[in-house]
Write a protein that holds these residues in place. Structure first.
Motif, PDB file in Angstrom:
ATOM      1  N   GLU A   1      11.600  -0.136   3.903  1.00  9.12           N
ATOM      2  CA  GLU A   1      11.670   0.100   5.445  1.00  9.12           C
ATOM      3  C   GLU A   1      10.044   0.509   5.104  1.00  9.12           C
ATOM      4  N   ASP A   2       9.450  -0.337   6.517  1.00  5.83           N
ATOM      5  CA  ASP A   2       7.548   0.047   6.322  1.00  5.83           C
ATOM      6  C   ASP A   2       7.625   2.017   6.006  1.00  5.83           C
ATOM      7  N   ALA A   3       6.815   2.385   5.684  1.00  4.07           N
ATOM      8  CA  ALA A   3       6.012   3.182   5.769  1.00  4.07           C
ATOM      9  C   ALA A   3       5.167   3.061   7.004  1.00  4.07           C
ATOM     10  N   ALA A   4       5.331   4.243   7.639  1.00  3.79           N
ATOM     11  CA  ALA A   4       4.609   5.072   8.829  1.00  3.79           C
ATOM     12  C   ALA A   4       2.337   4.700   8.751  1.00  3.79           C
ATOM     13  N   ILE A   5       2.847   4.976   9.736  1.00  3.48           N
ATOM     14  CA  ILE A   5       0.898   4.600   9.644  1.00  3.48           C
ATOM     15  C   ILE A   5       0.265   6.200   9.722  1.00  3.48           C
ATOM     16  N   GLY A   6      -0.121   6.455   8.533  1.00  2.00           N
ATOM     17  CA  GLY A   6      -0.517   8.025   8.630  1.00  2.00           C
ATOM     18  C   GLY A   6       0.330   8.660   7.181  1.00  2.00           C
ATOM     19  N   GLU A   7       1.223   7.963   6.783  1.00  2.00           N
ATOM     20  CA  GLU A   7       2.235   8.524   5.647  1.00  2.00           C
ATOM     21  C   GLU A   7       1.042   7.616   4.423  1.00  2.00           C
ATOM     22  N   THR A   8       1.299   8.857   3.216  1.00  2.00           N
ATOM     23  CA  THR A   8       0.553   7.873   1.966  1.00  2.00           C
ATOM     24  C   THR A   8       2.159   7.098   1.022  1.00  2.00           C
ATOM     25  N   VAL A   9       1.624   6.416   0.374  1.00  2.00           N
ATOM     26  CA  VAL A   9       2.183   5.739  -0.678  1.00  2.00           C
ATOM     27  C   VAL A   9       1.761   5.474  -2.162  1.00  2.00           C
ATOM     28  N   ILE A  10       2.270   5.103  -2.694  1.00  2.00           N
ATOM     29  CA  ILE A  10       2.202   5.257  -4.029  1.00  2.00           C
ATOM     30  C   ILE A  10       1.706   3.123  -4.404  1.00  2.00           C
TER      31      ILE A  10
ATOM     32  N   ASN B   1      -1.807   2.165 -13.385  1.00  2.00           N
ATOM     33  CA  ASN B   1      -2.376   1.369 -13.020  1.00  2.00           C
ATOM     34  C   ASN B   1      -1.139   1.318 -11.323  1.00  2.00           C
ATOM     35  N   ALA B   2      -1.511   2.404 -11.047  1.00  2.00           N
ATOM     36  CA  ALA B   2      -1.346   2.966  -9.529  1.00  2.00           C
ATOM     37  C   ALA B   2      -2.634   3.556  -8.388  1.00  2.00           C
ATOM     38  N   MET B   3      -2.525   3.401  -7.645  1.00  2.00           N
ATOM     39  CA  MET B   3      -2.918   3.758  -6.989  1.00  2.00           C
ATOM     40  C   MET B   3      -2.233   4.515  -5.840  1.00  2.00           C
ATOM     41  N   ARG B   4      -2.736   6.124  -4.860  1.00  2.00           N
ATOM     42  CA  ARG B   4      -2.528   6.294  -3.530  1.00  2.00           C
ATOM     43  C   ARG B   4      -3.378   6.177  -2.099  1.00  2.00           C
ATOM     44  N   VAL B   5      -2.464   5.507  -1.255  1.00  2.00           N
ATOM     45  CA  VAL B   5      -2.834   4.947   0.153  1.00  2.00           C
ATOM     46  C   VAL B   5      -2.558   5.554   0.961  1.00  2.00           C
ATOM     47  N   GLU B   6      -3.171   5.389   2.284  1.00  3.74           N
ATOM     48  CA  GLU B   6      -2.483   5.926   3.061  1.00  3.74           C
ATOM     49  C   GLU B   6      -2.320   4.423   3.921  1.00  3.74           C
ATOM     50  N   VAL B   7      -0.562   4.415   4.851  1.00  2.00           N
ATOM     51  CA  VAL B   7      -0.945   3.464   5.483  1.00  2.00           C
ATOM     52  C   VAL B   7      -1.746   3.381   6.774  1.00  2.00           C
ATOM     53  N   THR B   8      -2.064   2.568   6.680  1.00  2.00           N
ATOM     54  CA  THR B   8      -2.910   1.834   8.096  1.00  2.00           C
ATOM     55  C   THR B   8      -2.654   1.046   9.096  1.00  2.00           C
ATOM     56  N   ALA B   9      -1.321  -0.099   9.130  1.00  2.00           N
ATOM     57  CA  ALA B   9      -0.757  -0.766   9.735  1.00  2.00           C
ATOM     58  C   ALA B   9       0.612  -0.947   9.395  1.00  2.00           C
ATOM     59  N   HIS B  10       1.448  -0.894  10.677  1.00  2.00           N
ATOM     60  CA  HIS B  10       3.014  -1.006  10.534  1.00  2.00           C
ATOM     61  C   HIS B  10       2.990  -2.186  11.609  1.00  2.00           C
ATOM     62  N   PRO B  11       3.816  -3.285  11.008  1.00  2.00           N
ATOM     63  CA  PRO B  11       3.913  -3.036   9.610  1.00  2.00           C
ATOM     64  C   PRO B  11       3.149  -3.268   8.299  1.00  2.00           C
ATOM     65  N   GLY B  12       3.858  -3.271   6.838  1.00  2.00           N
ATOM     66  CA  GLY B  12       2.376  -3.679   6.167  1.00  2.00           C
ATOM     67  C   GLY B  12       2.808  -3.088   4.944  1.00  2.00           C
ATOM     68  N   PHE B  13       3.469  -1.968   4.507  1.00  2.00           N
ATOM     69  CA  PHE B  13       3.470  -1.175   3.378  1.00  2.00           C
ATOM     70  C   PHE B  13       5.263  -1.242   2.695  1.00  2.00           C
ATOM     71  N   PRO B  14       5.680  -2.049   2.575  1.00  2.00           N
ATOM     72  CA  PRO B  14       7.020  -2.004   2.836  1.00  2.00           C
ATOM     73  C   PRO B  14       7.081  -1.179   1.027  1.00  2.00           C
ATOM     74  N   CYS B  15       8.500   0.081   1.740  1.00  2.00           N
ATOM     75  CA  CYS B  15       8.751   0.522   0.159  1.00  2.00           C
ATOM     76  C   CYS B  15      10.147   0.489  -0.254  1.00  2.00           C
ATOM     77  N   ARG B  16      10.065   0.122  -1.083  1.00  2.00           N
ATOM     78  CA  ARG B  16      10.987  -0.729  -2.395  1.00  2.00           C
ATOM     79  C   ARG B  16      12.304   0.140  -2.292  1.00  2.00           C
ATOM     80  N   ILE B  17      11.974   1.892  -2.077  1.00  2.00           N
ATOM     81  CA  ILE B  17      13.000   3.137  -2.164  1.00  2.00           C
ATOM     82  C   ILE B  17      13.704   2.095  -1.398  1.00  2.00           C
ATOM     83  N   SER B  18      13.023   3.170   0.250  1.00  2.00           N
ATOM     84  CA  SER B  18      14.185   2.902   1.541  1.00  2.00           C
ATOM     85  C   SER B  18      14.195   1.797   2.111  1.00  2.00           C
TER      86      SER B  18
END
Length: 154
Positions: free
Chosen positions: A47-56, A28-45
């Protein structure tokens, strides 16, 4: 009164980053490329991931209490070495967003809650902790409802 906000431990997620998309889907997971900042908040760091980064993007049980308030929802994580740790200050993912703050007692029962507009979270957290029955607070993004972080008494 002081408080601590710590990101999720990275170890439960570390094996996800090397998995192919099909195996992520089985979890129940997927790899996603970050397309906006802010908008992809990492629950470990926290911080919002940077555009172009990959998140799960994955399903995560954020409140695993044996109560009716057990809770789960989607979160983003990225491959970072250590969990963020903030003392008496808000991490970046909590500064510019409206938050729902859910205050629980030591048994995991909801005892109070507040909505905090951007700039109001610190005061709302301190106000909730004025009640000695509150053991911890879960912060959620008010609009999307996803878990942001746990706030503990320090």
């Amino acid at each position: 009164m002081t408080y601590a906000i710590t990101g999720l431990a990275p170890s439960p997620f570390s094996d996800l980053f090397g998995l192919p998309q099909a195996e992520l889907a089985d979890r129940n997971a997927m790899r996603v490329e970050v397309t906006a900042h802010p908008g992809f908040p990492c629950r470990i760091s926290l911080e919002d991931a940077a555009i172009g980064e990959t998140v799960i993007l994955l399903h995560h049980v954020s409140h695993d209490a044996p109560t009716p308030y057990r809770s789960a929802y989607a979160i983003y994580v990225r491959d970072v070495g250590a969990a963020a740790d903030y003392r008496d200050s808000l991490p970046p993912v909590m500064r510019g967003r409206a938050l729902g703050l859910r205050a629980f007692d030591a048994k995991g029962m909801l005892r109070d809650a507040r909505l905090a507009a951007p700039g109001q979270a610190d005061a709302a957290i301190r106000g909730l902790f004025d009640n000695p029955a509150i053991a911890y607070i879960h912060a959620h993004n008010a609009a999307h409802g996803c878990f942001v972080a746990q706030v503990d008494r320090a």
